[in-house]
Scaffold this motif. Structure first.
Motif, PDB file in Angstrom:
ATOM      1  N   GLU A  17       0.817  -1.215   0.000  1.00  0.00           N
ATOM      2  CA  GLU A  17       0.000   0.000   0.000  1.00  0.00           C
ATOM      3  C   GLU A  17       0.853   1.268   0.000  1.00  0.00           C
ATOM      4  OE1 GLU A  17      -3.223   0.052  -0.169  1.00  0.00           O
ATOM      5  OE2 GLU A  17      -4.076  -1.748   0.730  1.00  0.00           O
ATOM      6  N   SER A  18       2.164   1.125  -0.196  1.00  0.00           N
ATOM      7  CA  SER A  18       3.036   2.292  -0.077  1.00  0.00           C
ATOM      8  C   SER A  18       2.808   3.326  -1.175  1.00  0.00           C
ATOM      9  CB  SER A  18       4.505   1.854  -0.071  1.00  0.00           C
ATOM     10  OG  SER A  18       4.835   1.156  -1.254  1.00  0.00           O
ATOM     11  N   LEU A  20       0.182   4.743  -1.668  1.00  0.00           N
ATOM     12  CA  LEU A  20      -0.733   5.731  -1.094  1.00  0.00           C
ATOM     13  C   LEU A  20      -0.011   6.759  -0.234  1.00  0.00           C
ATOM     14  CD1 LEU A  20      -3.664   3.367  -0.014  1.00  0.00           C
ATOM     15  CD2 LEU A  20      -3.503   4.767  -2.076  1.00  0.00           C
ATOM     16  N   VAL A  21       1.254   6.499   0.057  1.00  0.00           N
ATOM     17  CA  VAL A  21       2.046   7.425   0.872  1.00  0.00           C
ATOM     18  C   VAL A  21       2.510   8.594   0.008  1.00  0.00           C
ATOM     19  CG1 VAL A  21       4.197   7.673   2.190  1.00  0.00           C
ATOM     20  CG2 VAL A  21       2.796   5.611   2.448  1.00  0.00           C
ATOM     21  N   ASP A  22       2.495   9.790   0.584  1.00  0.00           N
ATOM     22  CA  ASP A  22       3.015  10.979  -0.117  1.00  0.00           C
ATOM     23  C   ASP A  22       4.546  10.891  -0.052  1.00  0.00           C
ATOM     24  OD1 ASP A  22       3.817  13.436  -1.054  1.00  0.00           O
ATOM     25  OD2 ASP A  22       2.301  14.563   0.057  1.00  0.00           O
ATOM     26  N   ASP A 113      -9.267   7.691   7.648  1.00  0.00           N
ATOM     27  CA  ASP A 113      -8.339   8.140   6.605  1.00  0.00           C
ATOM     28  C   ASP A 113      -7.183   7.144   6.479  1.00  0.00           C
ATOM     29  OD1 ASP A 113      -6.762   9.448   4.797  1.00  0.00           O
ATOM     30  OD2 ASP A 113      -6.191  11.079   6.135  1.00  0.00           O
ATOM     31  N   LYS A 114      -7.314   6.218   5.568  1.00  0.00           N
ATOM     32  CA  LYS A 114      -6.295   5.178   5.397  1.00  0.00           C
ATOM     33  C   LYS A 114      -4.950   5.784   4.995  1.00  0.00           C
ATOM     34  CE  LYS A 114      -6.728   2.297   1.909  1.00  0.00           C
ATOM     35  NZ  LYS A 114      -7.198   1.151   1.082  1.00  0.00           N
ATOM     36  N   LYS A 115      -4.973   6.774   4.123  1.00  0.00           N
ATOM     37  CA  LYS A 115      -3.726   7.406   3.684  1.00  0.00           C
ATOM     38  C   LYS A 115      -3.009   8.065   4.861  1.00  0.00           C
ATOM     39  CE  LYS A 115      -4.932   8.347  -1.143  1.00  0.00           C
ATOM     40  NZ  LYS A 115      -5.062   9.416  -2.189  1.00  0.00           N
ATOM     41  N   GLN A 119       0.712   7.234   6.132  1.00  0.00           N
ATOM     42  CA  GLN A 119       1.704   8.309   6.147  1.00  0.00           C
ATOM     43  C   GLN A 119       2.338   8.440   7.523  1.00  0.00           C
ATOM     44  OE1 GLN A 119       2.223  10.021   3.246  1.00  0.00           O
ATOM     45  NE2 GLN A 119       3.906  11.245   4.063  1.00  0.00           N
TER      46      GLN A 119
END
Length: 231
Positions: A17-18, A20-22, A113-115, A119
């Motif tokens: 799921e990385s 989705l990381v900024d 908020d999954k993101k 993060q």
């Protein structure tokens, strides 16, 4: 050594799921942390990097969300790789290739908020790895008192402190290194043995012949080789 590029890349594993990381924000924070630590001479700009050694940082993320029995957790596997160029110009201790895992429980209802959750853990895991890297680098310019404290205190800094003592030819630390030949951790015993050989410390010979690892057939070869070198 100047700080070059800092890149965050996804591992792209199964269930990762990385993405989705900024990652740009994470890279900026990592870069800022390294520059503020004072271990680099500055940024590797075109006007200042000619002929200078440059360290390039790559951080790889593998992240996943897990839910079971009404509980949820986010897990991270983070790898930090620091490569210094050109080889032979940059001190070898700037190079690094380490990996760590982190986990954080969360409530999907309270934190939908999954993101944001991903993060948060990514930033914490990366920050912990960078903090350890910075601490190891600072040992190379630490004063004698700080280095001795690192040698005599159990923890992850001890291994690096042994390498520093050998590289800086700190003969005053030979008794400390001899004492570490009886440490419970094999990695520490091996590092202390290597440091004593590098320092060509004959005072280590009696301790080596009495080391408890002499009873371990697997480790006897290391000690015999060391004794042959020390004489």
């Amino acid at each position: 050594v100047r700080l070059g590029s800092v890149a965050i890349t996804p591992a792209a594993g199964v269930g990762d799921e990385s993405s989705l990381v900024d990652r740009e924000a994470l890279a900026r924070k990592a870069r800022s942390r390294l520059l503020q630590a004072g271990i680099f001479a500055g940024e590797a700009l075109e006007s200042s990097s000619a002929g200078a050694a440059v360290a390039r940082v790559r951080i790889t993320l593998l992240m996943e969300l897990v839910q079971a029995d009404g509980k949820a957790a986010v897990r991270a596997e983070v790898r930090l790789n620091v490569s210094a160029y050109p080889q032979g110009v940059a001190p070898s201790h700037f190079g690094e290739d380490v990996q760590a895992n982190a986990e954080m429980l969360y409530n999907p209802e309270a934190q939908p908020d999954k993101k944001g959750v991903l993060q948060q853990l990514a930033e914490r895991a990366v920050d912990d790895l960078l903090a350890a890297y910075v601490a190891r680098q600072k040992l190379w310019s630490a004063d004698r008192q700080a280095l001795h404290a690192a040698l005599t205190t159990p923890g992850e800094m001890r291994l690096e402190a042994i390498r520093v003592a050998a590289a800086r030819r700190l003969f005053d630390e030979v008794p400390t290194l001899v004492a570490l030949l009886s440490d419970d951790e094999e990695a520490i015993r091996d590092a202390a043995l290597g440091a004593l050989v590098e320092l060509r410390a004959p005072r280590a010979v009696p301790a080596l012949t009495k080391a408890k690892s002499m009873k371990d057939r697997r480790e006897v070869r290391k000690i015999i080789d060391a004794l042959a070198t020390l004489g």
